[in-house]
Scaffold this motif. Structure first.
Motif, PDB file in Angstrom:
ATOM      1  N   ALA A   1      40.653  46.010  48.163  1.00 55.26           N
ATOM      2  CA  ALA A   1      41.862  45.200  48.326  1.00 55.26           C
ATOM      3  C   ALA A   1      42.811  45.843  49.328  1.00 55.26           C
ATOM      4  O   ALA A   1      43.434  45.163  50.156  1.00 55.26           O
ATOM      5  CB  ALA A   1      42.564  45.011  46.977  1.00 55.26           C
ATOM      6  N   ALA A   2      42.933  47.172  49.265  1.00 60.59           N
ATOM      7  CA  ALA A   2      43.825  47.889  50.185  1.00 60.59           C
ATOM      8  C   ALA A   2      43.328  47.811  51.622  1.00 60.59           C
ATOM      9  O   ALA A   2      44.120  47.718  52.563  1.00 60.59           O
ATOM     10  CB  ALA A   2      43.959  49.348  49.751  1.00 60.59           C
ATOM     11  N   GLN A   3      42.010  47.833  51.811  1.00 58.57           N
ATOM     12  CA  GLN A   3      41.436  47.846  53.149  1.00 58.57           C
ATOM     13  C   GLN A   3      41.002  46.465  53.635  1.00 58.57           C
ATOM     14  O   GLN A   3      40.440  46.340  54.726  1.00 58.57           O
ATOM     15  CB  GLN A   3      40.247  48.805  53.178  1.00 58.57           C
ATOM     16  CG  GLN A   3      40.644  50.242  52.868  1.00 58.57           C
ATOM     17  CD  GLN A   3      39.460  51.188  52.840  1.00 58.57           C
ATOM     18  OE1 GLN A   3      38.320  50.743  52.706  1.00 58.57           O
ATOM     19  NE2 GLN A   3      39.716  52.483  52.957  1.00 58.57           N
TER      20      GLN A   3
ATOM     21  N   GLU B   1      37.078  50.880  42.933  1.00 58.10           N
ATOM     22  CA  GLU B   1      36.416  50.402  44.151  1.00 58.10           C
ATOM     23  C   GLU B   1      37.000  49.064  44.596  1.00 58.10           C
ATOM     24  O   GLU B   1      37.228  48.841  45.795  1.00 58.10           O
ATOM     25  CB  GLU B   1      34.913  50.279  43.908  1.00 58.10           C
ATOM     26  CG  GLU B   1      34.204  51.618  43.766  1.00 58.10           C
ATOM     27  CD  GLU B   1      32.726  51.456  43.451  1.00 58.10           C
ATOM     28  OE1 GLU B   1      32.264  50.288  43.374  1.00 58.10           O
ATOM     29  OE2 GLU B   1      32.032  52.478  43.279  1.00 58.10           O
ATOM     30  N   ASP B   2      37.257  48.178  43.646  1.00 58.69           N
ATOM     31  CA  ASP B   2      37.869  46.889  43.989  1.00 58.69           C
ATOM     32  C   ASP B   2      39.279  47.088  44.531  1.00 58.69           C
ATOM     33  O   ASP B   2      39.696  46.389  45.469  1.00 58.69           O
ATOM     34  CB  ASP B   2      37.906  45.974  42.759  1.00 58.69           C
ATOM     35  CG  ASP B   2      36.563  45.321  42.481  1.00 58.69           C
ATOM     36  OD1 ASP B   2      35.838  45.030  43.449  1.00 58.69           O
ATOM     37  OD2 ASP B   2      36.239  45.112  41.294  1.00 58.69           O
ATOM     38  N   PHE B   3      40.011  48.020  43.944  1.00 60.29           N
ATOM     39  CA  PHE B   3      41.355  48.304  44.434  1.00 60.29           C
ATOM     40  C   PHE B   3      41.309  48.824  45.876  1.00 60.29           C
ATOM     41  O   PHE B   3      42.108  48.411  46.723  1.00 60.29           O
ATOM     42  CB  PHE B   3      42.034  49.329  43.525  1.00 60.29           C
ATOM     43  CG  PHE B   3      43.297  49.904  44.102  1.00 60.29           C
ATOM     44  CD1 PHE B   3      44.446  49.144  44.187  1.00 60.29           C
ATOM     45  CD2 PHE B   3      43.329  51.211  44.581  1.00 60.29           C
ATOM     46  CE1 PHE B   3      45.627  49.665  44.733  1.00 60.29           C
ATOM     47  CE2 PHE B   3      44.485  51.736  45.131  1.00 60.29           C
ATOM     48  CZ  PHE B   3      45.626  50.966  45.197  1.00 60.29           C
TER      49      PHE B   3
ATOM     50  N   SER C   1      38.412  40.040  41.130  1.00 60.83           N
ATOM     51  CA  SER C   1      37.334  40.812  40.507  1.00 60.83           C
ATOM     52  C   SER C   1      37.901  41.763  39.452  1.00 60.83           C
ATOM     53  O   SER C   1      37.316  41.937  38.379  1.00 60.83           O
ATOM     54  CB  SER C   1      36.579  41.599  41.585  1.00 60.83           C
ATOM     55  OG  SER C   1      35.565  42.394  41.017  1.00 60.83           O
ATOM     56  N   ILE C   2      39.046  42.351  39.745  1.00 61.04           N
ATOM     57  CA  ILE C   2      39.716  43.220  38.774  1.00 61.04           C
ATOM     58  C   ILE C   2      40.247  42.387  37.603  1.00 61.04           C
ATOM     59  O   ILE C   2      40.116  42.774  36.427  1.00 61.04           O
ATOM     60  CB  ILE C   2      40.870  43.993  39.439  1.00 61.04           C
ATOM     61  CG1 ILE C   2      40.317  44.945  40.496  1.00 61.04           C
ATOM     62  CG2 ILE C   2      41.687  44.760  38.400  1.00 61.04           C
ATOM     63  CD1 ILE C   2      41.380  45.633  41.322  1.00 61.04           C
ATOM     64  N   ARG C   3      40.798  41.210  37.911  1.00 63.44           N
ATOM     65  CA  ARG C   3      41.371  40.364  36.862  1.00 63.44           C
ATOM     66  C   ARG C   3      40.303  39.885  35.884  1.00 63.44           C
ATOM     67  O   ARG C   3      40.594  39.669  34.692  1.00 63.44           O
ATOM     68  CB  ARG C   3      42.092  39.172  37.502  1.00 63.44           C
ATOM     69  CG  ARG C   3      42.988  38.406  36.529  1.00 63.44           C
ATOM     70  CD  ARG C   3      43.778  37.316  37.246  1.00 63.44           C
ATOM     71  NE  ARG C   3      44.674  37.868  38.233  1.00 63.44           N
ATOM     72  CZ  ARG C   3      45.858  38.415  37.951  1.00 63.44           C
ATOM     73  NH1 ARG C   3      46.261  38.486  36.688  1.00 63.44           N
ATOM     74  NH2 ARG C   3      46.624  38.875  38.923  1.00 63.44           N
TER      75      ARG C   3
END
Length: 275
Positions: A59-61, A54-56, A74-76
């Motif tokens: 990030a893409a959008q 979801e975070d990815f 958030s992913i890190r």
């Protein structure tokens, strides 16, 4: 021209070299499937893996670098290795916030899947018959879409009309301050600047999607302007009709095709004629 690929090794350099003035985007689905495969190798639960996905996607959008960085951080916080893996996939090719031209807020691979399903590899015995089968399929699609749009009320296509309604719902509780005839300050959870003359908002959603954002909508409501006057022309029914206005002409019985001539077309030196 923008090329969309699966991001296979060498394509980024090859496209830039052959088509110097073009742009190259990576399909989001391919990267996402790779990411899911990498996450399955780790110790995380299904819920945590879904959170990273979801975070990815966010990030893409993301429309701004700030929002992109928030999603990556958030992913890190969960896995620095996962964040580094994503950054290594060159977000300048797949993130709205960094990609140099407009992707019109669209990430679907439906057209690729549909085309792959059309290819009648098991039924047709030659490339000529295969192409003819595709030609007939495309003729059917053009005709069905040409007929469908005749009853649309407009002025935008139904999909875009739905998005308009969504933006109007979001714009209900905002405050507008007028700076000039074309520049406005919109206050909600943050402060955004809308420039009607340039069709821009500092949230960047308008510029990226071609459809006015909720901050622009509240300005339209305040000034009595029409939402539809500030939409990309590509979303209008007239443009849709123009897309499918061309004609694919019928071809005589394929049994009459001169296959000997097709054989002579195998190389540029031999392609002296074709009937």
């Amino acid at each position: 021209m923008t090329f969309l690929s699966s991001g296979q090794k060498g394509l980024d350099a090859a496209v830039a070299q052959v088509f110097e003035d073009s742009h190259h985007a990576f399909g989001l689905r391919h990267i996402m499937e790779e990411l899911k495969g990498e996450l399955r190798k780790g110790p995380w639960s299904q819920q945590i893996r879904e959170g990273i996905i979801e975070d990815f996607t966010r990030a893409a959008q993301a429309c701004s670098i700030e929002d992109f960085n928030i999603s990556i951080e958030s992913i890190r916080n969960i896995s620095s290795e996962a964040a580094d893996w994503i950054i290594a996939r060159k977000p300048e090719y797949w993130s709205d916030a960094i990609f140099r031209v407009c992707r019109y807020d669209h990430f679907s691979s439906n057209i690729v899947d549909a085309f792959n399903n059309w290819i009648p590899t098991k039924k047709e015995g030659s490339i000529v018959l295969m192409i003819d089968s595709l030609r007939m399929k495309i003729m059917e699609v053009i005709e069905s879409r040409r007929e469908a749009c005749k009853v649309w009320p407009g002025p935008l296509t139904p999909t875009m009309e739905y998005k308009v309604e969504e933006e109007m719902l979001k714009a209900r509780k905002m405050t507008v301050l007028c700076s000039s005839d074309t520049v406005f300050e919109v206050r909600c959870n943050a402060i955004f600047v809308v420039n009607l003359a340039n069709w821009e908002c500092t949230c960047r959603r308008w510029q990226l999607s071609g459809l006015p954002c909720m901050h622009a909508v509240v300005v339209f409501n305040r000034t009595g302007r029409s939402f539809y006057d500030y939409c990309s022309k590509f979303f209008r029914i007239e443009s849709y009709q123009l897309t499918y206005s061309g004609t694919i002409f019928p071809i005589p019985d394929m049994d009459t095709v001169d296959f000997e001539c097709w054989g002579k077309f195998n190389s540029a030196s031999q392609a002296t004629y074709i009937r």
